[in-house]
Design a protein around this motif. Structure first.
Motif, PDB file in Angstrom:
ATOM      1  N   VAL A   1       0.836  -1.202   0.000  1.00 35.21           N
ATOM      2  CA  VAL A   1       0.000   0.000   0.000  1.00 35.21           C
ATOM      3  C   VAL A   1       0.870   1.252   0.000  1.00 35.21           C
ATOM      4  CG1 VAL A   1      -1.652   1.348   1.354  1.00 35.21           C
ATOM      5  CG2 VAL A   1      -2.007  -1.117   1.029  1.00 35.21           C
ATOM      6  N   LEU A   2       1.911   1.265   0.824  1.00 31.77           N
ATOM      7  CA  LEU A   2       2.800   2.432   0.867  1.00 31.77           C
ATOM      8  C   LEU A   2       3.506   2.648  -0.466  1.00 31.77           C
ATOM      9  CD1 LEU A   2       4.394   2.095   4.434  1.00 31.77           C
ATOM     10  CD2 LEU A   2       2.508   3.589   3.709  1.00 31.77           C
ATOM     11  N   ASP A   3       3.772   1.554  -1.199  1.00 32.11           N
ATOM     12  CA  ASP A   3       4.396   1.691  -2.517  1.00 32.11           C
ATOM     13  C   ASP A   3       3.493   2.417  -3.512  1.00 32.11           C
ATOM     14  OD1 ASP A   3       6.809   0.504  -1.927  1.00 32.11           O
ATOM     15  OD2 ASP A   3       6.218  -1.487  -2.634  1.00 32.11           O
ATOM     16  N   ILE A   4       2.194   2.354  -3.297  1.00 34.76           N
ATOM     17  CA  ILE A   4       1.235   2.975  -4.222  1.00 34.76           C
ATOM     18  C   ILE A   4       1.025   4.452  -3.922  1.00 34.76           C
ATOM     19  CG2 ILE A   4      -1.192   2.978  -4.959  1.00 34.76           C
ATOM     20  CD1 ILE A   4      -1.181  -0.069  -4.398  1.00 34.76           C
ATOM     21  N   LEU A   5       1.033   4.819  -2.667  1.00 37.68           N
ATOM     22  CA  LEU A   5       0.644   6.171  -2.255  1.00 37.68           C
ATOM     23  C   LEU A   5       1.625   7.248  -2.726  1.00 37.68           C
ATOM     24  CD1 LEU A   5      -0.539   5.407   1.389  1.00 37.68           C
ATOM     25  CD2 LEU A   5      -1.963   5.868  -0.606  1.00 37.68           C
TER      26      LEU A   5
ATOM     27  N   PRO B   1      -0.316  15.046   4.203  1.00 40.49           N
ATOM     28  CA  PRO B   1       1.119  14.874   3.945  1.00 40.49           C
ATOM     29  C   PRO B   1       1.527  13.418   4.196  1.00 40.49           C
ATOM     30  CG  PRO B   1       0.791  15.872   6.081  1.00 40.49           C
ATOM     31  CD  PRO B   1      -0.566  15.801   5.433  1.00 40.49           C
ATOM     32  N   LYS B   2       2.780  13.142   3.949  1.00 34.24           N
ATOM     33  CA  LYS B   2       3.274  11.765   4.045  1.00 34.24           C
ATOM     34  C   LYS B   2       2.950  11.126   5.387  1.00 34.24           C
ATOM     35  CE  LYS B   2       7.569   9.066   3.970  1.00 34.24           C
ATOM     36  NZ  LYS B   2       9.028   9.105   3.681  1.00 34.24           N
ATOM     37  N   GLU B   3       3.218  11.835   6.477  1.00 32.52           N
ATOM     38  CA  GLU B   3       3.029  11.218   7.789  1.00 32.52           C
ATOM     39  C   GLU B   3       1.560  10.904   8.074  1.00 32.52           C
ATOM     40  OE1 GLU B   3       3.571  15.717   8.374  1.00 32.52           O
ATOM     41  OE2 GLU B   3       4.470  14.101   7.179  1.00 32.52           O
ATOM     42  N   VAL B   4       0.662  11.739   7.567  1.00 29.72           N
ATOM     43  CA  VAL B   4      -0.763  11.473   7.749  1.00 29.72           C
ATOM     44  C   VAL B   4      -1.190  10.258   6.926  1.00 29.72           C
ATOM     45  CG1 VAL B   4      -3.091  12.374   7.320  1.00 29.72           C
ATOM     46  CG2 VAL B   4      -1.348  13.840   8.364  1.00 29.72           C
ATOM     47  N   GLN B   5      -0.694  10.169   5.710  1.00 31.96           N
ATOM     48  CA  GLN B   5      -1.018   9.004   4.883  1.00 31.96           C
ATOM     49  C   GLN B   5      -0.548   7.714   5.540  1.00 31.96           C
ATOM     50  OE1 GLN B   5      -0.343   9.310   0.528  1.00 31.96           O
ATOM     51  NE2 GLN B   5       0.434  11.366   0.976  1.00 31.96           N
ATOM     52  N   VAL B   6       0.675   7.710   6.043  1.00 32.25           N
ATOM     53  CA  VAL B   6       1.208   6.502   6.677  1.00 32.25           C
ATOM     54  C   VAL B   6       0.393   6.152   7.917  1.00 32.25           C
ATOM     55  CG1 VAL B   6       3.205   5.506   7.853  1.00 32.25           C
ATOM     56  CG2 VAL B   6       3.528   6.870   5.771  1.00 32.25           C
ATOM     57  N   ALA B   7       0.037   7.167   8.703  1.00 32.98           N
ATOM     58  CA  ALA B   7      -0.764   6.912   9.901  1.00 32.98           C
ATOM     59  C   ALA B   7      -2.133   6.346   9.545  1.00 32.98           C
ATOM     60  CB  ALA B   7      -0.918   8.201  10.702  1.00 32.98           C
ATOM     61  N   MET B   8      -2.730   6.842   8.471  1.00 36.12           N
ATOM     62  CA  MET B   8      -4.037   6.334   8.051  1.00 36.12           C
ATOM     63  C   MET B   8      -3.940   4.885   7.583  1.00 36.12           C
ATOM     64  SD  MET B   8      -5.688   9.666   6.148  1.00 36.12           S
ATOM     65  CE  MET B   8      -7.268   8.859   5.834  1.00 36.12           C
ATOM     66  N   VAL B   9      -2.855   4.547   6.902  1.00 34.37           N
ATOM     67  CA  VAL B   9      -2.646   3.154   6.485  1.00 34.37           C
ATOM     68  C   VAL B   9      -2.529   2.260   7.719  1.00 34.37           C
ATOM     69  CG1 VAL B   9      -1.030   1.551   5.383  1.00 34.37           C
ATOM     70  CG2 VAL B   9      -1.601   3.727   4.278  1.00 34.37           C
ATOM     71  N   ASP B  10      -1.759   2.693   8.693  1.00 30.76           N
ATOM     72  CA  ASP B  10      -1.586   1.893   9.897  1.00 30.76           C
ATOM     73  C   ASP B  10      -2.905   1.739  10.655  1.00 30.76           C
ATOM     74  OD1 ASP B  10       1.084   1.440   9.390  1.00 30.76           O
ATOM     75  OD2 ASP B  10       1.765   3.168  10.552  1.00 30.76           O
ATOM     76  N   GLU B  11      -3.697   2.804  10.686  1.00 33.12           N
ATOM     77  CA  GLU B  11      -5.002   2.720  11.353  1.00 33.12           C
ATOM     78  C   GLU B  11      -5.933   1.767  10.598  1.00 33.12           C
ATOM     79  OE1 GLU B  11      -8.648   5.658  12.840  1.00 33.12           O
ATOM     80  OE2 GLU B  11      -6.853   6.492  11.881  1.00 33.12           O
TER      81      GLU B  11
ATOM     82  N   HIS C   1      -6.703   3.799  -3.164  1.00 36.41           N
ATOM     83  CA  HIS C   1      -6.954   4.751  -4.244  1.00 36.41           C
ATOM     84  C   HIS C   1      -7.756   5.952  -3.762  1.00 36.41           C
ATOM     85  CE1 HIS C   1      -5.625   1.495  -7.001  1.00 36.41           C
ATOM     86  NE2 HIS C   1      -5.094   2.536  -7.591  1.00 36.41           N
ATOM     87  N   GLY C   2      -8.627   5.742  -2.791  1.00 34.68           N
ATOM     88  CA  GLY C   2      -9.322   6.886  -2.205  1.00 34.68           C
ATOM     89  C   GLY C   2      -8.348   7.833  -1.529  1.00 34.68           C
ATOM     90  N   LEU C   3      -7.379   7.275  -0.824  1.00 31.96           N
ATOM     91  CA  LEU C   3      -6.376   8.102  -0.156  1.00 31.96           C
ATOM     92  C   LEU C   3      -5.474   8.791  -1.176  1.00 31.96           C
ATOM     93  CD1 LEU C   3      -5.108   9.163   2.386  1.00 31.96           C
ATOM     94  CD2 LEU C   3      -3.887   6.970   2.649  1.00 31.96           C
ATOM     95  N   VAL C   4      -5.161   8.105  -2.268  1.00 30.98           N
ATOM     96  CA  VAL C   4      -4.373   8.737  -3.343  1.00 30.98           C
ATOM     97  C   VAL C   4      -5.057  10.008  -3.825  1.00 30.98           C
ATOM     98  CG1 VAL C   4      -3.715   8.508  -5.775  1.00 30.98           C
ATOM     99  CG2 VAL C   4      -3.181   6.663  -4.171  1.00 30.98           C
ATOM    100  N   VAL C   5      -6.344   9.910  -4.121  1.00 34.07           N
ATOM    101  CA  VAL C   5      -7.082  11.067  -4.644  1.00 34.07           C
ATOM    102  C   VAL C   5      -7.106  12.197  -3.622  1.00 34.07           C
ATOM    103  CG1 VAL C   5      -9.335  11.876  -5.412  1.00 34.07           C
ATOM    104  CG2 VAL C   5      -8.470   9.681  -6.224  1.00 34.07           C
ATOM    105  N   GLN C   6      -7.372  11.863  -2.360  1.00 35.57           N
ATOM    106  CA  GLN C   6      -7.405  12.895  -1.322  1.00 35.57           C
ATOM    107  C   GLN C   6      -6.047  13.597  -1.205  1.00 35.57           C
ATOM    108  OE1 GLN C   6     -10.141  13.815   0.634  1.00 35.57           O
ATOM    109  NE2 GLN C   6     -11.248  12.531  -0.825  1.00 35.57           N
ATOM    110  N   ALA C   7      -4.978  12.808  -1.241  1.00 37.64           N
ATOM    111  CA  ALA C   7      -3.642  13.386  -1.086  1.00 37.64           C
ATOM    112  C   ALA C   7      -3.240  14.235  -2.290  1.00 37.64           C
ATOM    113  CB  ALA C   7      -2.623  12.268  -0.858  1.00 37.64           C
ATOM    114  N   LEU C   8      -3.680  13.839  -3.472  1.00 37.99           N
ATOM    115  CA  LEU C   8      -3.345  14.634  -4.657  1.00 37.99           C
ATOM    116  C   LEU C   8      -4.060  15.971  -4.653  1.00 37.99           C
ATOM    117  CD1 LEU C   8      -3.337  11.987  -7.545  1.00 37.99           C
ATOM    118  CD2 LEU C   8      -1.366  13.003  -6.392  1.00 37.99           C
ATOM    119  N   PHE C   9      -5.313  15.985  -4.233  1.00 35.83           N
ATOM    120  CA  PHE C   9      -6.084  17.217  -4.267  1.00 35.83           C
ATOM    121  C   PHE C   9      -5.871  18.095  -3.036  1.00 35.83           C
ATOM    122  CE2 PHE C   9      -8.526  14.987  -7.556  1.00 35.83           C
ATOM    123  CZ  PHE C   9      -8.672  16.011  -8.481  1.00 35.83           C
TER     124      PHE C   9
END
Length: 199
Positions: free
Chosen positions: A90-94, A181-191, A167-175
Motif C-alpha cells: 500500500v505504501l508503494d502505491i501512495l 502529507p506523508k506522515e498522515v497518509q502513513v498513519a491512516m494506512v496503519d489505522e 486509491h481513495g487516499l491517493v485522490v485525497q492526497a493529490l487534491f
C-alpha cells in the motif's frame, strides 16, 4: 515519407516511449496528443503516425507504458508475511515522494479517458484486477498466521477493500496535499490495517 524499416522501428520505439512519458509527466493524459509527442521527439506528426495511426492507439500505448513504469518502480522490501507485506504494498502505491506523486497524477488523469472508451475501460479494469490479485495472497497469509481479527474474513474481499482505501487516499492526497502529507497518509494506512488485525 515511407514507414520506418523494421529494425529502425524497434530502435525508435524506446525514443517514442520516452517522449510519451515526458508528455504524460508534464501534461497528463489530457495533454497527450500526437502533436505534443512529436514535438517532444522533434519529429513530424506524420512520422509519429507510423507508430500511432490514431490518438486512441497513442493512449493505449501510454496506458501500457504507465503500467510497465509502475511495475518497474523501486519498491519497499516485504518485511514479513501477512499484514506487514500488505502495508509495504500500500505504501508503494501512495504519493509519498515527488516521483510517486507524479506517477499517481498521471494515473488519475487517465481515468476519464479510459471511462469514455469501452475497450480501454475493460483493459483498465484488468489492471486493477491484477493489483487486487497481487495483494490477495498476503491477506491469505495473514489469515493463516492468525493476524486478522475476523478469522473468516475473505481474502479477495479484503484485497478489494484495501485497493479501494488506497486509491481513495491517493485522490485525497493529490487534491489536498496539505491535509494529507506523508506522515498522515502513513498513519491512516496503519489505522486501516490495524482495524483489520488482531487487537
Amino acid at each position: 515519407m515511407p514507414p520506418p524499416a523494421p529494425g529502425d522501428r524497434e530502435a525508435r520505439r524506446k525514443d517514442v516511449s520516452e517522449a510519451v512519458w515526458t508528455v504524460l509527466a508534464d501534461k497528463g493524459f489530457g495533454g497527450l496528443t500526437l502533436r505534443a509527442v512529436a514535438a517532444a521527439m522533434n519529429v513530424s506528426t506524420g512520422m509519429l503516425m507510423h507508430y500511432f495511426p490514431t490518438k486512441r492507439a497513442l493512449i493505449a500505448h501510454a496506458l501500457d507504458l504507465l503500467e510497465v513504469r509502475t511495475a518497474e518502480r523501486p519498491r519497499r522490501a516485504r518485511p514479513a508475511e501477512g499484514l506487514p507485506a500488505v502495508r509495504a504494498m500500500v505504501l508503494d502505491i501512495l504519493p509519498l515522494t515527488p516521483q510517486d506523486t507524479a506517477r499517481n497524477r498521471i494515473w488519475v488523469s487517465s481515468w476519464d479517458i479510459a471511462l469514455a472508451d469501452e475497450e480501454l475501460a475493460s483493459e483498465q479494469a484488468g489492471r486493477y484486477a491484477r493489483l487486487r490479485a497481487s495483494i490477495r495472497p498476503h491477506f491469505e497469509a495473514a489469515g493463516r498466521l492468525a493476524q486478522l481479527a475476523d478469522e473468516r474474513a475473505d481474502a479477495e474481499q479484503l484485497a478489494a477493500t484495501a485497493v479501494a482505501f488506497t486509491h481513495g487516499l491517493v485522490v485525497q492526497a493529490l487534491f489536498d496535499p496539505g491535509r494529507f502529507p506523508k506522515e498522515v497518509q502513513v498513519a491512516m494506512v496503519d489505522e486501516f490495517l490495524g482495524s483489520l488485525g488482531v487487537r
